[in-house]
Write a protein that holds these residues in place. Structure first.
Motif, PDB file in Angstrom:
ATOM      1  N   GLY A  63       0.778  -1.222   0.000  1.00 38.55           N
ATOM      2  CA  GLY A  63       0.000   0.000   0.000  1.00 38.55           C
ATOM      3  C   GLY A  63       0.811   1.274   0.000  1.00 38.55           C
ATOM      4  N   VAL A  64       2.128   1.168  -0.070  1.00 35.55           N
ATOM      5  CA  VAL A  64       3.003   2.335  -0.071  1.00 35.55           C
ATOM      6  C   VAL A  64       3.830   2.338  -1.352  1.00 35.55           C
ATOM      7  N   ARG A  65       3.957   3.500  -1.981  1.00 39.22           N
ATOM      8  CA  ARG A  65       4.827   3.611  -3.148  1.00 39.22           C
ATOM      9  C   ARG A  65       6.221   3.993  -2.655  1.00 39.22           C
ATOM     10  N   VAL A  66       7.210   3.149  -2.976  1.00 30.21           N
ATOM     11  CA  VAL A  66       8.576   3.406  -2.547  1.00 30.21           C
ATOM     12  C   VAL A  66       9.465   3.603  -3.769  1.00 30.21           C
ATOM     13  N   ARG A  67      10.413   4.502  -3.628  1.00 30.20           N
ATOM     14  CA  ARG A  67      11.382   4.712  -4.694  1.00 30.20           C
ATOM     15  C   ARG A  67      12.327   3.518  -4.764  1.00 30.20           C
ATOM     16  N   VAL A  68      12.738   3.197  -5.984  1.00 27.72           N
ATOM     17  CA  VAL A  68      13.640   2.072  -6.229  1.00 27.72           C
ATOM     18  C   VAL A  68      14.834   2.590  -7.018  1.00 27.72           C
ATOM     19  N   ALA A  69      16.015   2.060  -6.721  1.00 25.71           N
ATOM     20  CA  ALA A  69      17.234   2.507  -7.389  1.00 25.71           C
ATOM     21  C   ALA A  69      17.927   1.326  -8.064  1.00 25.71           C
ATOM     22  N   ARG A  89       1.585  -5.223  16.317  1.00 27.96           N
ATOM     23  CA  ARG A  89       2.261  -5.291  17.609  1.00 27.96           C
ATOM     24  C   ARG A  89       2.821  -3.944  18.059  1.00 27.96           C
ATOM     25  N   LEU A  90       2.521  -2.894  17.327  1.00 32.46           N
ATOM     26  CA  LEU A  90       3.150  -1.600  17.576  1.00 32.46           C
ATOM     27  C   LEU A  90       2.138  -0.528  17.963  1.00 32.46           C
ATOM     28  N   VAL A  91       2.631   0.448  18.716  1.00 32.61           N
ATOM     29  CA  VAL A  91       1.841   1.637  19.052  1.00 32.61           C
ATOM     30  C   VAL A  91       2.733   2.848  18.823  1.00 32.61           C
ATOM     31  N   PRO A  92       2.151   4.031  18.633  1.00 37.56           N
ATOM     32  CA  PRO A  92       2.962   5.228  18.443  1.00 37.56           C
ATOM     33  C   PRO A  92       3.998   5.398  19.552  1.00 37.56           C
ATOM     34  N   GLY A  93       5.208   5.764  19.142  1.00 35.48           N
ATOM     35  CA  GLY A  93       6.299   5.931  20.088  1.00 35.48           C
ATOM     36  C   GLY A  93       7.225   4.737  20.178  1.00 35.48           C
ATOM     37  N   ASP A  94       6.787   3.589  19.677  1.00 38.21           N
ATOM     38  CA  ASP A  94       7.642   2.396  19.710  1.00 38.21           C
ATOM     39  C   ASP A  94       8.857   2.580  18.800  1.00 38.21           C
ATOM     40  N   VAL A  95       9.921   1.863  19.134  1.00 38.66           N
ATOM     41  CA  VAL A  95      11.135   1.844  18.318  1.00 38.66           C
ATOM     42  C   VAL A  95      11.076   0.649  17.368  1.00 38.66           C
ATOM     43  N   VAL A  96      11.321   0.909  16.087  1.00 36.87           N
ATOM     44  CA  VAL A  96      11.356  -0.127  15.064  1.00 36.87           C
ATOM     45  C   VAL A  96      12.709  -0.077  14.365  1.00 36.87           C
ATOM     46  N   ILE A  97      13.330  -1.236  14.195  1.00 35.95           N
ATOM     47  CA  ILE A  97      14.608  -1.335  13.493  1.00 35.95           C
ATOM     48  C   ILE A  97      14.413  -2.196  12.254  1.00 35.95           C
ATOM     49  N   ASP A  98      14.854  -1.691  11.112  1.00 34.78           N
ATOM     50  CA  ASP A  98      14.793  -2.431   9.847  1.00 34.78           C
ATOM     51  C   ASP A  98      16.220  -2.764   9.439  1.00 34.78           C
ATOM     52  N   LEU A  99      16.596  -4.033   9.593  1.00 33.39           N
ATOM     53  CA  LEU A  99      17.947  -4.483   9.261  1.00 33.39           C
ATOM     54  C   LEU A  99      17.999  -5.000   7.831  1.00 33.39           C
ATOM     55  N   GLY A 100      19.086  -4.671   7.117  1.00 35.80           N
ATOM     56  CA  GLY A 100      19.155  -5.044   5.707  1.00 35.80           C
ATOM     57  C   GLY A 100      18.001  -4.408   4.977  1.00 35.80           C
ATOM     58  N   CYS A 101      17.829  -3.100   5.185  1.00 41.05           N
ATOM     59  CA  CYS A 101      16.571  -2.430   4.824  1.00 41.05           C
ATOM     60  C   CYS A 101      16.340  -2.298   3.326  1.00 41.05           C
ATOM     61  N   GLY A 102      17.391  -2.393   2.506  1.00 38.65           N
ATOM     62  CA  GLY A 102      17.197  -2.177   1.072  1.00 38.65           C
ATOM     63  C   GLY A 102      16.615  -0.796   0.817  1.00 38.65           C
ATOM     64  N   THR A 103      15.494  -0.745   0.141  1.00 39.99           N
ATOM     65  CA  THR A 103      14.842   0.527  -0.146  1.00 39.99           C
ATOM     66  C   THR A 103      14.185   1.155   1.078  1.00 39.99           C
TER      67      THR A 103
END
Length: 207
Positions: A63-69, A89-103
């Motif tokens: 549902g999100v348009r992401v730029r691609v390189a 599992r998340l609420v506003p203010g939570d910390v989220v880490i995206d490892l090997g995030c790519g785009t």
């Protein structure tokens, strides 16, 4: 003569190149082109095997348009399930880490569902870091290996760690479709001898 997505020769060339959804791809290519000459260039790139998302410069993901390189791992639609599981599992203010995030697609899609998250993303590929910064405005995006570039103690604060790490055995990368093996950087695909090396290292770091 101006060419449009309904041009039968455009669809035919895409179908001859093995594009299963040739009609839909023709529409996207035509929409991305600003002139017949640009369209011809985009078509040539796609027929040569470049991923459609890299050709048009974006991907629709969860549902999100992401730029691609060029060279950066293209978001896989099957990974969208991870977005749903994380967002629940998340609420506003939570910390989220995206490892090997790519785009940065995973973090971007999760953040779109749960506003107000504190988002961190990491990738070892500088090209991925550059495009992730575009897709994750306001997030902290760092270049490095797994948790290494993140602030000390951050992983203990994380509510969710997202990770779509390389999982293809090194000896099988050459067997992947040409869209991946020729147009995505090997560092995003090669998971070591059995494909699980990055996951083992991540789990060791978490524990």
């Amino acid at each position: 003569m101006t060419r449009t997505a309904s041009d039968p020769t455009l669809v035919a060339r895409l179908r001859a190149a093995g594009c299963v959804f040739a009609e839909q791809e023709a529409l996207l290519l035509a929409s991305a082109a600003t002139s017949p000459e640009v369209l011809e260039g985009l078509l040539a790139r796609r027929v040569a095997g470049e991923p459609l998302e890299q050709v048009v410069g974006w991907a629709d993901f969860a549902g999100v348009r992401v730029r691609v390189a060029p060279g950066v791992f293209v978001p896989r639609q099957r990974t969208a399930l991870m977005v749903e599981l994380a967002a629940g599992r998340l609420v506003p203010g939570d910390v989220v880490i995206d490892l090997g995030c790519g785009t940065g697609a995973l973090a971007a899609a999760v953040a779109a569902r749960v506003p107000g998250l504190e988002v961190y993303a990491v990738d070892i590929d500088p090209a991925a870091v550059d495009i992730a910064r575009v897709n994750l405005p306001g997030a902290s995006v760092a270049c490095g290996d797994l948790f290494a570039p993140l602030p000390i103690g951050l992983r203990e604060r994380a509510a969710v760690v997202l990770a779509n790490l390389p999982y293809v055995p090194a000896g099988e990368v050459a067997l992947m479709p040409r869209e991946a093996r020729d147009h995505e950087h090997a560092v995003a695909l090669d998971g070591g001898a059995d494909g699980l090396d990055p996951h083992r290292r991540m789990l060791t770091d978490v524990s």
